[in-house]
Design an enzyme around this catalytic site. Structure first.
Site, mmCIF file in Angstrom:
data_model
loop_
_atom_site.group_PDB
_atom_site.id
_atom_site.type_symbol
_atom_site.label_atom_id
_atom_site.label_comp_id
_atom_site.label_asym_id
_atom_site.label_seq_id
_atom_site.Cartn_x
_atom_site.Cartn_y
_atom_site.Cartn_z
ATOM 1 N N SER A 1 0.822 -1.214 0.000
ATOM 2 C CA SER A 1 0.000 0.000 0.000
ATOM 3 C C SER A 1 0.859 1.267 0.000
ATOM 4 O O SER A 1 1.872 1.347 0.701
ATOM 5 C CB SER A 1 -0.909 -0.013 1.232
ATOM 6 N N GLY B 1 12.335 0.152 3.220
ATOM 7 C CA GLY B 1 13.420 -0.163 2.279
ATOM 8 C C GLY B 1 14.344 -1.242 2.827
ATOM 9 O O GLY B 1 14.128 -1.768 3.923
ATOM 10 N N CYS C 1 -0.270 2.991 10.603
ATOM 11 C CA CYS C 1 0.476 4.092 9.983
ATOM 12 C C CYS C 1 1.095 4.984 11.058
ATOM 13 O O CYS C 1 0.374 5.500 11.919
ATOM 14 C CB CYS C 1 -0.428 4.939 9.084
ATOM 15 N N GLY D 1 8.626 -5.717 3.931
ATOM 16 C CA GLY D 1 9.705 -4.957 4.555
ATOM 17 C C GLY D 1 11.037 -5.166 3.865
ATOM 18 O O GLY D 1 11.691 -6.185 4.068
ATOM 19 N N GLY D 2 11.396 -4.212 3.001
ATOM 20 C CA GLY D 2 12.733 -4.210 2.415
ATOM 21 C C GLY D 2 12.974 -5.213 1.317
ATOM 22 O O GLY D 2 14.122 -5.466 0.939
#
Ligand SMILES: Cc1cc2nc3c(=O)[nH]c(=O)nc-3n(C[C@H](O)[C@H](O)[C@H](O)COP(=O)(O)O)c2cc1C
Length: 314
Positions: A22, A218, A131, A244-245
């Site tokens: 997202s 990242g 968030c 995640g990354g």
């Protein structure tokens, strides 16, 4: 025989394990000129709130090493515009569409679902309860297991569509949130959302984004995300979507080995929107070389009996 990339997230079946995360792939149609959705297991839309949100003031993006800090603050068109203007066009997007939902209160999540229930071309919802860039709601929901359970339960009552709860890593025990989502009736959990992070310019002594802290994502967050997925895999029975990354096909395998049934790619898509297609090709090649018939066979196969470093304690 051609190895199988299909995966199952409970009732949601996808043609391969790679979904877009997202906030990193628009509402689903923006990338159609540069990448064909046929290569995606699914698209998770930008989070949608009951009414239009404008997000935080700029600057709201800062690159930091190989990572990224954002404080977008869930800017989005709102549920009504999404339903009338965007959702009808998603018919031409050839993959599963998961609508991410955001809100300041539990009522907000209910409102978005109520507005979208009779919209076409939606395969499920991902509840963004994690968030870090909004003042009300946001990750506070996911940091409190009893609120997580209540929120998921209330949304569950309103829809038969597939629901995932997206969890924050900004907690001591993420498995408590995952168990709460499972108890509330979620079909799956997605993790991780961004970590609270900060970037500072030493010359001006000022933060690089207007909200001072933001959400860090990242490649550098991957080891943290892997540990969270592993923790949750050992706690819940519902499927996990690892995030995640992720930037390589090996990353996808690592997430699946520690227990993810599928993954989402976020930040890496900004550099290469065709990454999912490239990764899927390499996954097929890997499965062929290893004579593995289906990628699902990899899920949860971490070998804890065979640590690599049995060296002398330091
Ligand atoms: C610019 C940006 C915007 C994001 N917006 C959202 C969002 O609207 N809703 C959400 O659930 N996550 C959002 N995220 C978080 C990502 O979906 C993802 O969980 C996180 O970035 C970690 O994955 P990655 O390291 O592959 O980017 C956003 C991330 C970035 C970088």
């Amino acid at each position: 025989m051609h190895p199988e990339l299909k995966t199952k997230l409970g009732s949601l079946h996808t043609r391969n394990p790679i979904l877009t995360a997202s906030g990193c792939y628009g509402y689903g149609e923006e990338y159609s000129d540069v990448a064909d959705a046929v290569h995606l297991g699914g698209i998770v839309t930008k989070s949608i709130s009951p009414v239009r949100w404008y997000g935080n003031s700029p600057p709201r993006l800062a690159e930091t090493g190989t990572g990224l800090i954002n404080s977008i603050g869930l800017a989005n068109v709102g549920a009504d515009s999404f339903k009338t203007e965007i959702a009808p066009r998603l018919k031409s997007v050839n993959t599963k569409i998961i609508v991410s939902i955001a809100g300041k209160t539990i009522d907000d999540y209910e409102l978005v679902v109520q507005k979208l229930e009779d919209a076409n071309n939606i395969d499920g919802y991902e509840l963004n309860i994690s968030c870090p860039n909004v003042k009300e709601g946001g990750m506070a929901f996911s940091q409190n297991p009893s609120i997580t359970e209540k929120l998921v339960k209330r949304v569950r009552k309103l829809t038969k569509r597939w629901i995932a709860a997206k969890l924050t890593p900004n907690v001591t025990k993420i498995s408590e949130g995952a168990l709460a989502a499972e108890a509330g009736g979620a079909d799956a959990v997605s993790l991780i959302n961004t970590l609270v992070g900060m970037a500072v310019d030493y010359r001006s002594r000022s933060p690089k984004i207007a909200t001072i802290t933001g959400g860090y994502s990242g490649p550098p967050v991957k080891p943290i995300a892997l540990a969270k997925v592993w923790e949750v895999y050992n706690a819940v029975k519902i499927p996990i979507i690892g995030i995640g990354g992720i930037t390589t096909w090996q990353d996808v395998l690592e997430f699946m080995i520690v227990g993810a049934s599928a993954v989402q790619i976020g930040t890496a898509l900004f550099t290469d929107p065709q990454l999912p297609e490239k990764i899927n090709k390499r996954l097929i090649q890997y499965l062929e070389e290893e004579e593995i018939g289906a990628i699902c066979e990899i899920i949860g196969t971490l070998r804890t009996d065979r640590p690599y470093n049995l060296g002398v304690p330091g």
